[in-house]
Design a protein around this motif. Structure first.
Motif, PDB file in Angstrom:
ATOM      1  N   ASP A 325       0.830  -1.214   0.000  1.00 25.50           N
ATOM      2  CA  ASP A 325       0.000   0.000   0.000  1.00 25.50           C
ATOM      3  C   ASP A 325       0.858   1.256   0.000  1.00 25.50           C
ATOM      4  OD1 ASP A 325      -2.169  -1.647   0.016  1.00 25.50           O
ATOM      5  OD2 ASP A 325      -2.743  -1.273   2.107  1.00 25.50           O
ATOM      6  N   GLU A 358      -2.474  -7.218  -8.158  1.00 33.43           N
ATOM      7  CA  GLU A 358      -3.725  -6.477  -8.318  1.00 33.43           C
ATOM      8  C   GLU A 358      -3.851  -5.373  -7.278  1.00 33.43           C
ATOM      9  OE1 GLU A 358      -6.157  -6.023 -10.478  1.00 33.43           O
ATOM     10  OE2 GLU A 358      -4.752  -7.165 -11.702  1.00 33.43           O
ATOM     11  N   ARG A 359      -3.466  -5.704  -6.059  1.00 32.61           N
ATOM     12  CA  ARG A 359      -3.557  -4.707  -4.993  1.00 32.61           C
ATOM     13  C   ARG A 359      -2.658  -3.506  -5.305  1.00 32.61           C
ATOM     14  NH1 ARG A 359      -5.105  -5.468   0.704  1.00 32.61           N
ATOM     15  NH2 ARG A 359      -4.447  -3.624   1.877  1.00 32.61           N
ATOM     16  N   ALA A 361      -1.556  -2.502  -8.256  1.00 35.08           N
ATOM     17  CA  ALA A 361      -2.090  -1.753  -9.406  1.00 35.08           C
ATOM     18  C   ALA A 361      -3.286  -0.906  -8.989  1.00 35.08           C
ATOM     19  CB  ALA A 361      -2.481  -2.722 -10.521  1.00 35.08           C
ATOM     20  N   SER A 362      -4.141  -1.438  -8.100  1.00 33.49           N
ATOM     21  CA  SER A 362      -5.327  -0.650  -7.760  1.00 33.49           C
ATOM     22  C   SER A 362      -4.990   0.509  -6.828  1.00 33.49           C
ATOM     23  CB  SER A 362      -6.452  -1.537  -7.220  1.00 33.49           C
ATOM     24  OG  SER A 362      -6.016  -2.237  -6.111  1.00 33.49           O
ATOM     25  N   ALA A 365      -3.719   3.080  -9.202  1.00 34.12           N
ATOM     26  CA  ALA A 365      -4.797   3.629 -10.044  1.00 34.12           C
ATOM     27  C   ALA A 365      -5.711   4.556  -9.238  1.00 34.12           C
ATOM     28  CB  ALA A 365      -5.601   2.494 -10.664  1.00 34.12           C
ATOM     29  N   GLU A 366      -6.035   4.160  -7.991  1.00 35.27           N
ATOM     30  CA  GLU A 366      -6.942   4.980  -7.180  1.00 35.27           C
ATOM     31  C   GLU A 366      -6.372   6.359  -6.908  1.00 35.27           C
ATOM     32  OE1 GLU A 366      -7.612   2.780  -3.600  1.00 35.27           O
ATOM     33  OE2 GLU A 366      -8.713   1.221  -4.723  1.00 35.27           O
ATOM     34  N   ARG A 372      -7.567   6.011 -13.194  1.00 32.17           N
ATOM     35  CA  ARG A 372      -8.783   5.210 -13.267  1.00 32.17           C
ATOM     36  C   ARG A 372      -9.144   4.894 -14.719  1.00 32.17           C
ATOM     37  NH1 ARG A 372      -9.593   9.101  -9.604  1.00 32.17           N
ATOM     38  NH2 ARG A 372      -9.804   8.487  -7.441  1.00 32.17           N
ATOM     39  N   ARG A 375      -4.600   2.514 -16.759  1.00 27.67           N
ATOM     40  CA  ARG A 375      -3.586   2.049 -15.817  1.00 27.67           C
ATOM     41  C   ARG A 375      -2.202   2.019 -16.460  1.00 27.67           C
ATOM     42  NH1 ARG A 375      -5.797  -2.850 -12.057  1.00 27.67           N
ATOM     43  NH2 ARG A 375      -7.272  -1.607 -10.850  1.00 27.67           N
TER      44      ARG A 375
END
Ligand SMILES: [Zn+2]
Length: 412
Positions: A325, A358-359, A361-362, A365-366, A372, A375
Motif C-alpha cells: 500500500d 492487483e492490490r 495496481a489498484s 490507479a486509485e 482510473r 492504468r
C-alpha cells in the motif's frame, strides 16, 4: 514539429559523409535488438538498401557486427541478411560497488555480459584503495580475454553529480561527500594493465546504479519499446529510482534527479536516514517488510534474500499488503508528476509486485489523477545483473556515438 532539420535530415539522398553519420544509429539498432536483419535496418534508418548495405559492411569491417547472407532455412521471398553483434568483437569492463562487495564482468555489445566475478570489499574502503581494487579486477578480466577491451565503467550505490562526477552521501563506505570519484576511477583505470589488445587511451565513466539499471532495462529488458520508463528499486537498504525518457536517462541539472526514496508515504511511519518519518525509503525496503511482519532478519545472511523469502511467504501476507500500500502511494505520486508509460520494479519491489499485483495496481490507479481511465503497466525487471549491464551501456556510449572510434587511431 522539430525546430530545424539540417543537411542530415531523413531522406533518400546519399550525402558524402552520410554513411559515417549513420554508423552510430545503425549500431545502436543492432545493439538493442531492433535491427535483426538488413531490411529492418533499411526501414529503421529510412535509407536505400544500398546505403544500409554499406553501413552494415562498415560496422562488420570495424569488427562490431556480423552480416550473415546465407538464406535463413530456405524460406520463400528474398532472404535478408541477418545482423548480429560479433561474438568475438570488443568488450568493456563493467563493475558495480555494493555495500558488501564488488562485482566485475566483461561485456560485449548487445547487453551480452560474461559471467561476473564477485569480490569482497578490501579491508580499507577509502576511495583510492577501493577504486583501485575495482580497476584492477576489471583489468585482470581484460588481460585474460582474447577480445579487445575498449573502456571501463562503474555503477555506484550513491548519487553521482554531473558533469563533474563526484560522489554524494556515499554512506556505505564513509567517503567524504564530494569525493571526485570519476577522476579517481579514471586514474586507477589508466594505471591498471588491461593487456596488449586494450585501446589506449582508455575511457572510463561512473554513474549511480539505479540510473544504470534503468538504462539496462530500457535497452535490453522490461522497458524495451516504452518511451518513458520509470524504474523503482529496493536493494538491501533504501529505495532508488530512475527515469529514461526517449532512450535517455533523465538525470536533472546536476545528476541528482529522481531521488524518489524520500517521498513521504506515511507521515507517522518509520524514521528515515534523512531525518523525516515515513519516506518510501524507510517504508518499503527489506527492513520495513520485516518490521511490518514483526520478525527479525538473521544478521548473518543477506537481508535482501531474506526479505524476498518473506514476501513470498503466505503467512506474511498482511505485512506484504502493508508495504505494498505504501509502495503504491509512492508510485502514484511519481506517476502524477512524471506520467511514465511503464513502471519497472526491481529488487524487493519486484517480489512485492509478484505477491500482490492487483492490490498494487489498484492502489496506484486509485491515487492517480488519470489512473482510473488508463492504468500504467507495472512490470517486473528482467535484466540479470542490471547494474553491470547498465555500466556496460555507459562504457559503450562513446562507441555507440561514433563506432569508428574503436580504431586505435580514433577513427582516422
Ligand atoms: Zn527520507
Amino acid at each position: 514539429m522539430t525546430a530545424a532539420e539540417g543537411p542530415g535530415a531523413p531522406g533518400r539522398r546519399a550525402a558524402p559523409d552520410r554513411g559515417r553519420t549513420l554508423l552510430g544509429p545503425a549500431l545502436a539498432l543492432v545493439h538493442t535488438g531492433q535491427a535483426p536483419t538488413r531490411s529492418v535496418l533499411t526501414g529503421a534508418l529510412e535509407v536505400t538498401r544500398a546505403t544500409a548495405g554499406a553501413v552494415s559492411a562498415e560496422l562488420e569491417a570495424l569488427g562490431l557486427i556480423t552480416v550473415d547472407s546465407s538464406p535463413a532455412g530456405g524460406g520463400r521471398g528474398r532472404p535478408s541478411h541477418r545482423l548480429s553483434i560479433d561474438p568475438a568483437g570488443p568488450v568493456v569492463t563493467a563493475a558495480q560497488l555494493h555495500a558488501d562487495g564488488i562485482s566485475v564482468a566483461l561485456a560485449g555489445l548487445g547487453g551480452q555480459l560474461e559471467p561476473p566475478v564477485h569480490l569482497p570489499l578490501p579491508a580499507a574502503t577509502d576511495p583510492v584503495r577501493l577504486l583501485r581494487a575495482v580497476a584492477e579486477a576489471g583489468a585482470a578480466l581484460a588481460r585474460a580475454s582474447s577480445r579487445r577491451c575498449l573502456g571501463a565503467a562503474l555503477a555506484l550505490p550513491n548519487p553521482v553529480t554531473e558533469p563533474d562526477g563526484t560522489a554524494l552521501a556515499a554512506l556505505q563506505f564513509a567517503w567524504p561527500s564530494g569525493t571526485p570519484v570519476a577522476d579517481l576511477y579514471a586514474e586507477e583505470v589508466r594505471k591498471a594493465d588491461h593487456g596488449p589488445r586494450a585501446l589506449d587511451p582508455f575511457p572510463s565513466a561512473v554513474a549511480n546504479d539505479a540510473n544504470l539499471a534503468a538504462l539496462a532495462e530500457h535497452r535490453h529488458g522490461a522497458g524495451r519499446g516504452a518511451r518513458h520508463v520509470l524504474l523503482v528499486t529496493s536493494g538491501h537498504r533504501g529505495v532508488g529510482g530512475a527515469l529514461v525518457i526517449d532512450g535517455r536517462l533523465h538525470t536533472g541539472s546536476a545528476g541528482l534527479a529522481l531521488e524518489v526514496g524520500h517521498l513521504t508515504v506515511d507521515p507517522q511511519g518509520r524514521r528515515c536516514i534523512c531525518g523525516n518519518r515515513g519516506c518510501l525509503n524507510s517504508e518499503t525496503d527489506p527492513e520495513a517488510l520485516f518490521a511490518a511482519a514483526g520478525r527479525t532478519p538473521d544478521p548473518e545472511r543477506p537481508l535482501l534474500a531474506q526479505a524476498r523469502g518473506l514476501a513470498a511467504d503466505p503467512s506474511a501476507l498482511d505485512a506484504v499488503h502493508h508495504v505494498v500500500d505504501r509502495l503504491g502511494q509512492g508510485l502514484a505520486g511519481l506517476v502524477n508528476i512524471l506520467n511514465p508509460d511503464r513502471i519497472v520494479l526491481s529488487g524487493l519491489h519486484l517480489d512485492l509486485l509478484a505477491a500482490a499485483p492487483e492490490r498494487l495496481a489498484s492502489v496506484v490507479a486509485e491515487r492517480c489523477l488519470w489512473g482510473r481511465s488508463g492504468r500504467v503497466p507495472i512490470v517486473p525487471a528482467e535484466v540479470t545483473h542490471a547494474g553491470l549491464v547498465g555500466a556496460a551501456e555507459l562504457a559503450w556510449a562513446p562507441y555507440l556515438q561514433d563506432p569508428q572510434s574503436v580504431l586505435p587511431t580514433g577513427g582516422a
